[in-house]
Write a protein that holds these residues in place. Sequence first.
Motif, PDB file in Angstrom:
ATOM      1  N   VAL A 260       0.836  -1.194   0.000  1.00 53.65           N
ATOM      2  CA  VAL A 260       0.000   0.000   0.000  1.00 53.65           C
ATOM      3  C   VAL A 260       0.864   1.234   0.000  1.00 53.65           C
ATOM      4  O   VAL A 260       2.022   1.213   0.368  1.00 53.65           O
ATOM      5  CB  VAL A 260      -0.899   0.050   1.247  1.00 53.65           C
ATOM      6  CG1 VAL A 260      -1.935  -1.008   1.169  1.00 53.65           C
ATOM      7  CG2 VAL A 260      -0.089  -0.080   2.482  1.00 53.65           C
TER       8      VAL A 260
ATOM      9  N   PRO B 223       0.315  -9.725  -2.726  1.00 51.44           N
ATOM     10  CA  PRO B 223       0.705  -8.389  -3.194  1.00 51.44           C
ATOM     11  C   PRO B 223       1.887  -7.806  -2.419  1.00 51.44           C
ATOM     12  O   PRO B 223       2.568  -6.928  -2.921  1.00 51.44           O
ATOM     13  CB  PRO B 223      -0.554  -7.561  -2.968  1.00 51.44           C
ATOM     14  CG  PRO B 223      -1.657  -8.524  -2.890  1.00 51.44           C
ATOM     15  CD  PRO B 223      -1.099  -9.809  -2.383  1.00 51.44           C
TER      16      PRO B 223
ATOM     17  N   GLY C  41      -6.681  -4.878  -5.499  1.00 50.57           N
ATOM     18  CA  GLY C  41      -5.939  -5.680  -4.534  1.00 50.57           C
ATOM     19  C   GLY C  41      -4.443  -5.657  -4.761  1.00 50.57           C
ATOM     20  O   GLY C  41      -3.694  -6.092  -3.907  1.00 50.57           O
TER      21      GLY C  41
ATOM     22  N   VAL D 298      -4.916  -2.204   2.394  1.00 51.97           N
ATOM     23  CA  VAL D 298      -5.874  -2.929   1.553  1.00 51.97           C
ATOM     24  C   VAL D 298      -5.489  -4.402   1.505  1.00 51.97           C
ATOM     25  O   VAL D 298      -4.317  -4.750   1.391  1.00 51.97           O
ATOM     26  CB  VAL D 298      -5.888  -2.338   0.131  1.00 51.97           C
ATOM     27  CG1 VAL D 298      -6.824  -3.104  -0.763  1.00 51.97           C
ATOM     28  CG2 VAL D 298      -6.299  -0.887   0.181  1.00 51.97           C
ATOM     29  N   SER D 299      -6.487  -5.269   1.579  1.00 50.09           N
ATOM     30  CA  SER D 299      -6.204  -6.707   1.547  1.00 50.09           C
ATOM     31  C   SER D 299      -5.936  -7.162   0.125  1.00 50.09           C
ATOM     32  O   SER D 299      -6.179  -6.443  -0.832  1.00 50.09           O
ATOM     33  CB  SER D 299      -7.395  -7.483   2.095  1.00 50.09           C
ATOM     34  OG  SER D 299      -8.383  -7.626   1.111  1.00 50.09           O
ATOM     35  N   PHE D 300      -5.405  -8.362  -0.012  1.00 49.92           N
ATOM     36  CA  PHE D 300      -5.376  -9.014  -1.319  1.00 49.92           C
ATOM     37  C   PHE D 300      -6.776  -9.574  -1.555  1.00 49.92           C
ATOM     38  O   PHE D 300      -7.565  -9.669  -0.624  1.00 49.92           O
ATOM     39  CB  PHE D 300      -4.323 -10.123  -1.321  1.00 49.92           C
ATOM     40  CG  PHE D 300      -4.481 -11.098  -0.216  1.00 49.92           C
ATOM     41  CD1 PHE D 300      -5.251 -12.235  -0.391  1.00 49.92           C
ATOM     42  CD2 PHE D 300      -3.901 -10.875   1.020  1.00 49.92           C
ATOM     43  CE1 PHE D 300      -5.405 -13.137   0.634  1.00 49.92           C
ATOM     44  CE2 PHE D 300      -4.065 -11.768   2.046  1.00 49.92           C
ATOM     45  CZ  PHE D 300      -4.821 -12.901   1.856  1.00 49.92           C
TER      46      PHE D 300
END
Lengths: 265, 217
Positions: free
Chosen positions: A7, A105, B52, B68-70
């Motif tokens: 993020v 991610p 994501g 933010v989540s995946f």
Amino acid sequence: MKNASNVREVVSFRIALRRYLGIMAALLLQEYETWHHAPVRKLLKMIEPMGNIAIICFVGIFIFNHGAVVGDSQVLFIASGFFPKYLFFYTARYTPNKSSRNLFPTEQRLDYMLVNVIVKIVEFVILGIVLFGSIYLLITDQAMPVSYDPMLEAVIAMAMLGFGYGAVNLALRQIFWFWPAIVQVINMTLIMICGVFFIVDFLPPDIRYWVSFIPNIHAIVLFRQGFYPRYPALILDTSYLAYCAIIAVLVGFVLERITRRAIAK
Amino acid sequence: MIVFDQVTMAVTSHHHTRTVLSCVNLSIPSNRRIAFLGPSREDKRIVIDLIGGLVLPSAGRVARMANVSFPVGHLGGFKAELSVRINVAHFARLYDADVKKMVNFIERAAGLGPMVDKPYGLLPPQAKLHLARIVAYSIPFDFYVLTDNSLHGKADGDVSYDMFRERNRTAGMIIPTHNLKFAREYCEMGVVLDREKLLLYDNVEKAFAASRKFLLA
């Protein structure tokens, strides 16, 4: 906010750094766990560097059968040249076999590339102990290094150069589909001219001048100084090697960033 | 806040390139529960992956100014040859959670029993999906990104559904759905993917009204 994520969350530099180090530690631990989980599989994968180095060393005795160039063993001479050279190819060989959909991610490809370099340095330190240990036991006493510093420096420099070389190859492969074939040719040429089988200082001055621009040569000379304290090292320029290694790493970072979108596809 | 900054996304499949998003500029509030409507499943999945962070846009930038989540239900990062326990521990380290607590919790909640120490690849697909949901909801994100796989078919007695409801009360979410009743219960706003643009509506009814044309088709 405690947990990390991919993020642009506004956090302090300290927290961001801690998160990043945490992710790197997690990736390294995962590598360790794959080792721990399937040691035989990993050892079998190390047959490739081990076998290649062993074959080049022992075949080299017969092909370049002009006695030991320096020291009393031709095997040790070739092994001490080919070992750092192979580390260079081995770190450069990084294929992004993971599509970004097969990652969380938080894990970036660059992190995997860095972990790859660290893991390969560790593998080669183990491999070096095995290789030079067995040469020490079987062939010659000279295989016990007289100083470890230049060897370690050479290994790190080679790994940095290999990282950059690998990133360049990865980028060029996006542009030219036939690039992997050319890489093989370049690799073979590099093995032949980088002073694995001869002493670079004894080349004719013209050739020596042009060849001295290849940073690998300096790293090999540096590595050999660990075994042979009086190795002819007129050509050695450690600051040139350091510049090249740092530039290689920077170029690697830049190219990874530029080709990120293309590779992700 | 999740900001789409001039985002264009083109995908190539079977030698045919099509545009999913073109020049989208949008800010999605990350503390709201948002229903996500669109004409096709694949296109919605691509937008979800963009939010994501699983894929990069062809041009532009998706800035996530929240944790933010995946996409929930995605467990790509798990290695098939390692055991479930080691995989969960790795995941906990990646997201800076307490490793021991997390492993114990997952062990209890997922109900895998002795399968916890078996390689992850040997799990049946349903168990993998169940594990994926529980793992994602067990981390306190600010904003959860859900996929079509994220919700269990029947709501009662399912651990992951309870966890979803729990998170739904406290965190933001984006949920792809076409079920108006469900959306009224769990969502406050709506985002509609329509002709390569994303449109934000401040209540669910308006979003459904705007998307009626392709819901009916």
